[in-house]
Design an enzyme around this catalytic site. Structure first.
Site, PDB file in Angstrom:
ATOM      1  N   ASP A 273     -46.248  48.414  -5.070  1.00 43.94           N
ATOM      2  CA  ASP A 273     -46.576  49.627  -5.818  1.00 43.94           C
ATOM      3  C   ASP A 273     -47.741  50.381  -5.189  1.00 43.94           C
ATOM      4  OD1 ASP A 273     -46.145  51.427  -7.871  1.00 43.94           O
ATOM      5  OD2 ASP A 273     -47.527  50.413  -9.240  1.00 43.94           O
TER       6      ASP A 273
ATOM      7  N   ARG B  27     -49.391  57.233  -4.817  1.00 43.42           N
ATOM      8  CA  ARG B  27     -50.839  57.498  -4.832  1.00 43.42           C
ATOM      9  C   ARG B  27     -51.417  57.497  -3.423  1.00 43.42           C
ATOM     10  NH1 ARG B  27     -51.967  52.949  -8.959  1.00 43.42           N
ATOM     11  NH2 ARG B  27     -49.780  52.573  -8.481  1.00 43.42           N
ATOM     12  N   TRP B  28     -50.901  56.631  -2.569  1.00 36.20           N
ATOM     13  CA  TRP B  28     -51.364  56.591  -1.168  1.00 36.20           C
ATOM     14  C   TRP B  28     -51.174  57.959  -0.522  1.00 36.20           C
ATOM     15  CZ3 TRP B  28     -49.309  57.348   3.696  1.00 36.20           C
ATOM     16  CH2 TRP B  28     -49.997  56.773   4.769  1.00 36.20           C
TER      17      TRP B  28
ATOM     18  N   ARG C 272     -45.194  62.574  -1.984  1.00 38.40           N
ATOM     19  CA  ARG C 272     -45.003  61.165  -2.326  1.00 38.40           C
ATOM     20  C   ARG C 272     -44.041  60.467  -1.358  1.00 38.40           C
ATOM     21  NH1 ARG C 272     -46.113  59.265  -7.328  1.00 38.40           N
ATOM     22  NH2 ARG C 272     -44.287  57.937  -7.193  1.00 38.40           N
TER      23      ARG C 272
ATOM     24  N   HIS D   4     -43.701  56.653   0.635  1.00 37.23           N
ATOM     25  CA  HIS D   4     -42.591  55.686   0.689  1.00 37.23           C
ATOM     26  C   HIS D   4     -42.283  55.300   2.142  1.00 37.23           C
ATOM     27  CE1 HIS D   4     -42.126  56.012  -3.530  1.00 37.23           C
ATOM     28  NE2 HIS D   4     -41.639  57.236  -3.541  1.00 37.23           N
TER      29      HIS D   4
ATOM     30  N   LEU E 247     -35.944  32.751   6.597  1.00 38.40           N
ATOM     31  CA  LEU E 247     -36.458  33.472   5.429  1.00 38.40           C
ATOM     32  C   LEU E 247     -35.304  34.103   4.655  1.00 38.40           C
ATOM     33  CD1 LEU E 247     -38.846  34.785   3.789  1.00 38.40           C
ATOM     34  CD2 LEU E 247     -38.707  36.710   5.388  1.00 38.40           C
TER      35      LEU E 247
HETATM   36  C1  IPE Z   1     -42.408  49.071 -10.213  1.00 40.13           C
HETATM   37  O1  IPE Z   1     -43.237  50.148  -9.943  1.00 40.13           O
HETATM   38  C2  IPE Z   1     -41.145  49.186  -9.438  1.00 40.13           C
HETATM   39  C3  IPE Z   1     -41.257  49.115  -7.990  1.00 40.13           C
HETATM   40  C4  IPE Z   1     -42.327  48.893  -7.289  1.00 40.13           C
HETATM   41  C5  IPE Z   1     -40.034  49.266  -7.292  1.00 40.13           C
HETATM   42  P1  IPE Z   1     -43.291  51.426 -10.870  1.00 40.13           P
HETATM   43  O2  IPE Z   1     -44.272  52.350 -10.252  1.00 40.13           O
HETATM   44  O3  IPE Z   1     -41.940  51.966 -11.129  1.00 40.13           O
HETATM   45  O4  IPE Z   1     -43.856  50.822 -12.236  1.00 40.13           O
HETATM   46  P2  IPE Z   1     -44.588  51.528 -13.454  1.00 40.13           P
HETATM   47  O5  IPE Z   1     -43.764  52.735 -13.804  1.00 40.13           O
HETATM   48  O6  IPE Z   1     -45.947  51.914 -13.004  1.00 40.13           O
HETATM   49  O7  IPE Z   1     -44.628  50.486 -14.526  1.00 40.13           O
HETATM   50  C1  IPE Z   2     -43.680  52.071  -5.492  1.00 33.92           C
HETATM   51  O1  IPE Z   2     -44.604  53.090  -5.349  1.00 33.92           O
HETATM   52  C2  IPE Z   2     -42.331  52.434  -4.909  1.00 33.92           C
HETATM   53  C3  IPE Z   2     -41.299  52.717  -5.897  1.00 33.92           C
HETATM   54  C4  IPE Z   2     -41.414  52.548  -7.184  1.00 33.92           C
HETATM   55  C5  IPE Z   2     -40.045  53.204  -5.388  1.00 33.92           C
HETATM   56  P1  IPE Z   2     -44.727  54.260  -6.401  1.00 33.92           P
HETATM   57  O2  IPE Z   2     -43.822  55.379  -5.993  1.00 33.92           O
HETATM   58  O3  IPE Z   2     -44.510  53.773  -7.789  1.00 33.92           O
HETATM   59  O4  IPE Z   2     -46.230  54.696  -6.206  1.00 33.92           O
HETATM   60  P2  IPE Z   2     -47.265  55.101  -7.338  1.00 33.92           P
HETATM   61  O5  IPE Z   2     -47.340  53.974  -8.298  1.00 33.92           O
HETATM   62  O6  IPE Z   2     -46.752  56.361  -7.972  1.00 33.92           O
HETATM   63  O7  IPE Z   2     -48.537  55.306  -6.588  1.00 33.92           O
HETATM   64 MG    MG Z   3     -45.775  52.991  -9.165  1.00 36.40          MG
END
Ligand code: IPE
Ligand code: IPE
Ligand code: MG
Length: 259
Positions: free
Chosen positions: A27, A31-32, A40, A44, A138
């Site tokens: 996760d 934000r990164w 965004r 990814h 793995l």
């Molecule tokens: C959880 O992250 C799912 C993945 C990393 C794929 P989210 O960013 O979707 O989770 P919430 O919404 O903060 O709980």
């Molecule tokens: C996790 O990063 C990846 C996915 C859920 C696909 P996020 O996209 O949730 O990143 P944040 O939490 O918004 O920073």
């Molecule tokens: Mg997230």
């Protein structure tokens, strides 16, 4: 200077104290990117590189199973352009990484509800799963379109079908039988769970399988993952006493505890 900057990075503990199965919520990609004033989707893409860091770490340390949460059932509800960009990235990763992973002894598997994915991606997932290395070092499980509630529900449906067909008696349904129908059946439950990005929640990841998993959270955003973060998680894990409901004296009698 911060204390962290003066402290030597902890090295990974000995192999016997490492998890056999590591489960990760990757996760913080969005934000990164946002901190860099970038879209965004760039986060990814950076996150995809961190997957390599994590896989390399598991291979280097003999961690035999890694389950990565890449896309949750709830993530389908994100803006259409972000979901589209994630699908494109997923397909690109499947095309560019699978052969090399296979060569390195990684067996790929995908867990989650595939019904929402385009045919091209579903076919590439099937192809990747069929490429089994002669010597599997793995088992890499990628959770896509995955939800822990979905997993339990699909296992229950499968058991119900057997009951309806007369192949199974309701009285025979127990935790073992249900566990056999879950996505990660046949693999040990995760020993260690890591979530990057600073949020302290499970977000519908492996609800059943995490029952006795050690949980570890870090503020580090997923694209910033490096070996020192993973080493810190491993050192913490190695120091924990896993009691599984028993007393400390029962699980470590040699330590001279009183039961
Ligand atoms: C959880 O992250 C799912 C993945 C990393 C794929 P989210 O960013 O979707 O989770 P919430 O919404 O903060 O709980
Ligand atoms: C996790 O990063 C990846 C996915 C859920 C696909 P996020 O996209 O949730 O990143 P944040 O939490 O918004 O920073
Ligand atoms: Mg997230």
């Amino acid at each position: 200077m911060s204390q962290a900057a003066t402290m030597p990075a902890p090295a990974a503990p000995p192999a016997a104290r490492l998890p056999r199965h590591l489960a990760v919520i990757m996760d913080g990609n969005g934000r990164w990117a946002q901190r860099r004033n970038r879209p965004r989707t760039l986060g990814h893409r950076a996150g995809a590189k961190a997957v390599q860091v994590c896989v390399d770490y598991c291979l280097a340390h003999g961690i035999g199973a890694l389950t990565l949460f890449a896309f949750s059932s709830e993530n389908w509800n994100r803006p259409e352009d972000e979901v589209g960009a994630l699908m494109k990235l997923f397909l690109r990763m499947l095309d560019s990484e699978v052969d090399e992973l296979h060569r390195r002894g990684v067996h790929l598997g995908f867990i989650g509800d595939r019904s929402g994915f385009p045919d091209t991606i579903r076919e590439r997932m099937r192809q990747a799963e069929r490429q089994v290395p002669a010597d599997v070092r793995l088992a890499l499980n990628i959770a896509v379109g995955y939800g822990g509630r979905w997993d339990i529900a699909q296992a229950c449906r499968s058991l119900a079908e057997d009951v309806a067909a007369g192949r199974l008696a309701p009285a025979d349904i127990d935790e073992t039988r249900l566990g056999e129908r879950l996505s990660l059946a046949g693999q040990p439950a995760p020993d260690l769970f890591i979530r990057t990005g600073g949020d302290l929640r499970i977000s519908n990841f492996l609800l059943w399988q995490l029952a006795y998993t050690e949980l570890w959270f870090t503020e580090t955003l997923w694209p910033d993952l490096d070996d020192s973060v993973l080493d810190a998680a491993m050192v913490d894990f190695a120091e924990r006493e896993r009691r599984f409901g028993l007393t400390s004296a029962q699980v470590a009698p040699a330590a001279g505890g009183v039961a």
